[in-house]
Design a protein around this motif. Structure first.
Motif, mmCIF file in Angstrom:
data_model
loop_
_atom_site.group_PDB
_atom_site.id
_atom_site.type_symbol
_atom_site.label_atom_id
_atom_site.label_comp_id
_atom_site.label_asym_id
_atom_site.label_seq_id
_atom_site.Cartn_x
_atom_site.Cartn_y
_atom_site.Cartn_z
ATOM 1 N N HIS A 85 43.667 17.800 25.825
ATOM 2 C CA HIS A 85 45.124 17.774 25.790
ATOM 3 C C HIS A 85 45.666 16.616 26.611
ATOM 4 O O HIS A 85 45.244 16.383 27.728
ATOM 5 N N GLU A 86 46.591 15.896 26.019
ATOM 6 C CA GLU A 86 47.334 14.865 26.728
ATOM 7 C C GLU A 86 48.788 15.263 26.622
ATOM 8 O O GLU A 86 49.422 15.065 25.595
ATOM 9 N N GLY A 87 49.316 15.874 27.671
ATOM 10 C CA GLY A 87 50.634 16.472 27.564
ATOM 11 C C GLY A 87 50.549 17.629 26.581
ATOM 12 O O GLY A 87 49.706 18.497 26.704
ATOM 13 N N SER A 88 51.417 17.623 25.576
ATOM 14 C CA SER A 88 51.389 18.677 24.571
ATOM 15 C C SER A 88 50.613 18.260 23.332
ATOM 16 O O SER A 88 50.561 18.995 22.352
ATOM 17 N N ILE B 57 32.748 19.726 30.461
ATOM 18 C CA ILE B 57 33.093 18.526 29.704
ATOM 19 C C ILE B 57 34.598 18.420 29.436
ATOM 20 O O ILE B 57 35.186 17.351 29.594
ATOM 21 N N ASP B 58 35.226 19.506 29.052
ATOM 22 C CA ASP B 58 36.662 19.455 28.756
ATOM 23 C C ASP B 58 37.491 19.029 29.967
ATOM 24 O O ASP B 58 38.352 18.151 29.844
ATOM 25 N N PRO B 59 37.271 19.618 31.151
ATOM 26 C CA PRO B 59 38.052 19.167 32.311
ATOM 27 C C PRO B 59 37.827 17.702 32.658
ATOM 28 O O PRO B 59 38.765 17.011 33.068
ATOM 29 N N LEU C 175 40.167 12.112 32.457
ATOM 30 C CA LEU C 175 40.133 10.720 32.021
ATOM 31 C C LEU C 175 41.312 10.390 31.102
ATOM 32 O O LEU C 175 41.921 9.325 31.203
ATOM 33 N N VAL C 176 41.636 11.308 30.206
ATOM 34 C CA VAL C 176 42.746 11.082 29.283
ATOM 35 C C VAL C 176 44.077 11.055 30.037
ATOM 36 O O VAL C 176 44.937 10.200 29.786
ATOM 37 N N ASP C 177 44.247 11.974 30.969
ATOM 38 C CA ASP C 177 45.486 11.997 31.748
ATOM 39 C C ASP C 177 45.651 10.717 32.560
ATOM 40 O O ASP C 177 46.770 10.234 32.757
ATOM 41 N N ALA D 174 40.461 7.160 26.220
ATOM 42 C CA ALA D 174 39.359 7.546 27.093
ATOM 43 C C ALA D 174 38.634 8.795 26.610
ATOM 44 O O ALA D 174 37.528 9.094 27.091
ATOM 45 N N ALA D 175 39.200 9.506 25.639
ATOM 46 C CA ALA D 175 38.538 10.696 25.111
ATOM 47 C C ALA D 175 37.220 10.367 24.428
ATOM 48 O O ALA D 175 36.402 11.263 24.194
#
Length: 233
Positions: A4-7, A66-68, A73-75, A81-82
């Motif tokens: 998730h990046e924001g919503s 992995i998800d966190p 990285l994406v945030d 970066a995903a």
């Protein structure tokens, strides 16, 4: 796999060129920034060496980390970066080009070592995007004159060959290959949906997992690719 990046949900295999274009998303890490990022990653991953001494069920935290890490990285850097763990073959996801990371089960070790490997994989993915951007620019015809005959066929051929090589034509490689061709057309100014439409029609299920395309297949796909670009649509 989604992050998730924001919503917004980020699916790396569906990102348009605008989301990963290095010119739009500058990325450079100095020593202090790298150390700070490592310090943020380390608490997110377990000590897999300790877990591996116990039961298989206890390895679930390795996958759950992995998800966190991807979220972080994406945030911090943006949706491009995903792709940090889009590895060759059947890793955390299918059909990428990153070689320094294998998959969570085999790449997660101690938190410190894992954080270093995550950053290495992220840089490898970034290097790939920058290599593509440079190649796209080199394959862009001069604005002062139309492209030479066969230009678009040769461009398609070079890109297909490159992706097949970097992905080792392993499981799912053709998905990223089609994405790279679409990215190239977006770099040429085509709308994302139109680019995907052209590439889907050109490839027409001609590529297969675990098999590098032979010259006949590449020639056929490249010819269809070029014809579509020369046809108003």
């Amino acid at each position: 796999m989604e992050v998730h990046e924001g919503s917004q949900k980020v699916r790396i295999g569906e990102l348009p060129w605008a989301a990963v274009d290095p010119d739009r998303h500058p990325h450079r890490l100095g020593e202090r920034e790298t150390a700070g990022l490592r310090a943020l990653i380390e608490p997110l991953v377990p000590d897999a060496k300790a877990l591996h001494k116990r039961r298989w069920v206890d390895r679930k935290p390795v996958w759950d980390a992995i998800d966190p890490v991807t979220d972080l990285l994406v945030d911090r850097f943006g949706s491009w970066a995903a792709g940090w763990n889009w590895t060759v073959g059947e890793g955390d996801r299918d059909g990428g080009v990153v070689g320094s990371w294998c998959c969570a089960l085999h790449s997660v070790s101690t938190p410190a070592d894992t954080a270093g490997l995550v950053l290495e994989a992220l840089q490898e993915w970034r290097d790939w995007l920058e290599e593509l951007a440079a190649l796209f620019a080199a394959l862009t015809p001069s604005a002062s004159r139309p492209p030479e005959p066969g230009h678009w066929e040769q461009a398609c051929r070079r890109l297909v060959t490159l992706v097949a090589d970097r992905s080792e034509a392993q499981s799912g490689w053709h998905g990223h290959c089609e994405q790279v061709l679409s990215w190239f057309l977006a770099h040429q100014g085509l709308p994302h949906d139109r680019a995907r439409e052209i590439v889907t029609a050109a490839v027409d299920n001609s590529f297969e997992s675990w098999r590098a395309p032979d010259q006949r297949v590449i020639t056929t796909v490249s010819s269809r690719f070029a014809r579509a670009l020369q046809t108003p649509g």
